[in-house]
Design an enzyme around this catalytic site. Sequence first.
Site, PDB file in Angstrom:
ATOM      1  N   ARG A  53       0.772  -1.169  -0.001  1.00 31.60           N
ATOM      2  CA  ARG A  53       0.176   0.083   0.071  1.00 31.60           C
ATOM      3  C   ARG A  53       0.882   1.317   0.160  1.00 31.60           C
ATOM      4  O   ARG A  53       0.578   2.023  -0.920  1.00 31.60           O
ATOM      5  CB  ARG A  53      -0.877   0.167   1.246  1.00 31.60           C
ATOM      6  CG  ARG A  53      -2.193  -0.521   1.037  1.00 31.60           C
ATOM      7  CD  ARG A  53      -2.596  -0.925   2.496  1.00 31.60           C
ATOM      8  NE  ARG A  53      -1.678  -2.186   2.708  1.00 31.60           N
ATOM      9  CZ  ARG A  53      -1.626  -3.431   2.445  1.00 31.60           C
ATOM     10  NH1 ARG A  53      -3.048  -3.734   1.923  1.00 31.60           N
ATOM     11  NH2 ARG A  53      -0.918  -4.136   2.812  1.00 31.60           N
ATOM     12  N   THR A  54       1.818   1.426   0.986  1.00 30.98           N
ATOM     13  CA  THR A  54       2.538   2.577   1.081  1.00 30.98           C
ATOM     14  C   THR A  54       3.393   3.017  -0.146  1.00 30.98           C
ATOM     15  O   THR A  54       3.115   3.927  -0.603  1.00 30.98           O
ATOM     16  CB  THR A  54       3.449   2.520   2.340  1.00 30.98           C
ATOM     17  OG1 THR A  54       2.574   2.041   3.545  1.00 30.98           O
ATOM     18  CG2 THR A  54       3.934   3.903   2.547  1.00 30.98           C
ATOM     19  N   LYS A  82      25.887  -4.726  -1.200  1.00 27.45           N
ATOM     20  CA  LYS A  82      27.337  -4.839  -1.367  1.00 27.45           C
ATOM     21  C   LYS A  82      27.963  -4.301  -0.114  1.00 27.45           C
ATOM     22  O   LYS A  82      28.955  -3.813  -0.108  1.00 27.45           O
ATOM     23  CB  LYS A  82      27.575  -3.957  -2.538  1.00 27.45           C
ATOM     24  CG  LYS A  82      27.453  -4.600  -3.875  1.00 27.45           C
ATOM     25  CD  LYS A  82      27.566  -3.869  -5.144  1.00 27.45           C
ATOM     26  CE  LYS A  82      27.064  -4.263  -6.459  1.00 27.45           C
ATOM     27  NZ  LYS A  82      27.400  -3.346  -7.316  1.00 27.45           N
ATOM     28  N   ARG A 103      11.196   3.782   3.844  1.00 33.97           N
ATOM     29  CA  ARG A 103      11.011   2.856   4.877  1.00 33.97           C
ATOM     30  C   ARG A 103      12.140   1.743   5.109  1.00 33.97           C
ATOM     31  O   ARG A 103      12.911   1.489   4.309  1.00 33.97           O
ATOM     32  CB  ARG A 103       9.826   1.931   4.315  1.00 33.97           C
ATOM     33  CG  ARG A 103       9.556   0.728   5.252  1.00 33.97           C
ATOM     34  CD  ARG A 103       8.483   0.005   4.849  1.00 33.97           C
ATOM     35  NE  ARG A 103       7.067   0.702   4.952  1.00 33.97           N
ATOM     36  CZ  ARG A 103       5.874   0.337   5.016  1.00 33.97           C
ATOM     37  NH1 ARG A 103       5.741  -0.997   4.539  1.00 33.97           N
ATOM     38  NH2 ARG A 103       4.766   1.108   5.218  1.00 33.97           N
ATOM     39  N   HIS A 131       5.103   6.253  11.547  1.00 36.87           N
ATOM     40  CA  HIS A 131       4.472   5.910  10.335  1.00 36.87           C
ATOM     41  C   HIS A 131       3.667   7.134   9.924  1.00 36.87           C
ATOM     42  O   HIS A 131       2.264   6.812  10.033  1.00 36.87           O
ATOM     43  CB  HIS A 131       3.864   4.708  10.161  1.00 36.87           C
ATOM     44  CG  HIS A 131       3.534   4.321   8.788  1.00 36.87           C
ATOM     45  ND1 HIS A 131       3.691   5.176   7.533  1.00 36.87           N
ATOM     46  CD2 HIS A 131       3.099   3.194   8.095  1.00 36.87           C
ATOM     47  CE1 HIS A 131       3.528   4.239   6.398  1.00 36.87           C
ATOM     48  NE2 HIS A 131       2.985   3.062   6.895  1.00 36.87           N
TER      49      HIS A 131
HETATM   50  C1  NCD Z   1       1.519  -0.984   8.178  1.00 34.35           C
HETATM   51  C2  NCD Z   1       3.080  -0.742   8.675  1.00 34.35           C
HETATM   52  O1  NCD Z   1       3.573  -1.082   7.554  1.00 34.35           O
HETATM   53  O2  NCD Z   1       3.475  -0.344   9.575  1.00 34.35           O
HETATM   54  N1  NCD Z   1       1.135  -1.138   7.113  1.00 34.35           N
HETATM   55  C3  NCD Z   1       0.846  -0.215   6.240  1.00 34.35           C
HETATM   56  O3  NCD Z   1       1.866   0.832   5.949  1.00 34.35           O
HETATM   57  N2  NCD Z   1      -0.405   0.224   5.667  1.00 34.35           N
HETATM   58  C4  NCD Z   1       0.857  -1.786   9.129  1.00 34.35           C
HETATM   59  C5  NCD Z   1       1.545  -3.328   9.333  1.00 34.35           C
HETATM   60  O4  NCD Z   1       2.657  -3.550   8.566  1.00 34.35           O
HETATM   61  O5  NCD Z   1       1.037  -4.054  10.113  1.00 34.35           O
END
Ligand code: NCD
Length: 304
Positions: A53-54, A82, A103, A131
């Site tokens: 999703r993100t 590497k 991320r 997040h």
């Molecule tokens: C979440 C995350 O990555 O923290 N997912 C997201 O970004 N929608 C929640 C999760 O992984 O449980």
Amino acid sequence: MRHDHLLTANQLTREDIEHVLDRAAEVDANPASFGQRHAGKLLGLCFFEPSTRTKMSFEAAMKRLGGDVVDMGSVDSSSVKKGESLADTVRVVEGYADALVLRHPLMGAAKMASEFVDVPLVNAGDGAGHHPTQTMLDLYTIRENAGLDDLTVGIMGDLKYGRTVHSLATALTNFDASQHFISPDSLKLPRSVRYDLHEAGATVREHTELDPILPQLDVLYVTRIQRERFPDEDEYQRVAGEYQIDTDTLADAKEDLTVMHPLPRVDEIAPEIDDTDHARYFEQAHNGVPVRMALLDLLLEGDS
Ligand code: NCD
């Protein structure tokens, strides 16, 4: 106000949040008028952890603003394999892009990386840290469904490792919201988040069971137990499957209870709930595009 980087929900005021949500509502109302806003601009995607999703909604958002993305790809296919450091990776990618999205599995990674770059850097999840862009779309969904004032929210599941929870709980302190936290004792909110909530004047109400407080809730935010962050598998197995909801669980809920989940879900929400009016988690995921368009628009416009 101006934020060069979006790292945690702690840096967000109510005014900032409303600014982004209002812009997202404008995007929703008239997406075509944003279609060429950032033509020719590039967003750098550095995802050191899995994401559906993100990552895809950032990509969709940037493309719908007329821009494009450059994507580091998976860790396995990048120079990280590497032995390249995070600092070097972001310093290189900032030369290819107008803003970066990062991320990373380690808490604090986004803050550290932001110190090495001049373009805006957005934290798309740093381990069990924060997040903040997920929070923006969560708040947008709450505002659309329940309103952001005079609100009673239950946040349930893995409150210890769930970074979406840390950001959402922190951001909600800007609003007239009472928050209830439902989890096993071993997965309660970490001290640092509890501290931030106390500092913001919020009351932390903790429960091990949902039933007693369910009838009061306007929003129930369910989260996945973050298996990958447990130091050992036995500890995970002790709590796995403890907090699951189905239509029976919700029998005493308000008729207009909004059920949310950042997704992916494992078994926390029975699929039978998907067909009820409570279910808002797919709408929530779809809101990722207009909300991230709004955020990127503000960041790239330079007066964010
Ligand atoms: C979440 C995350 O990555 O923290 N997912 C997201 O970004 N929608 C929640 C999760 O992984 O449980």
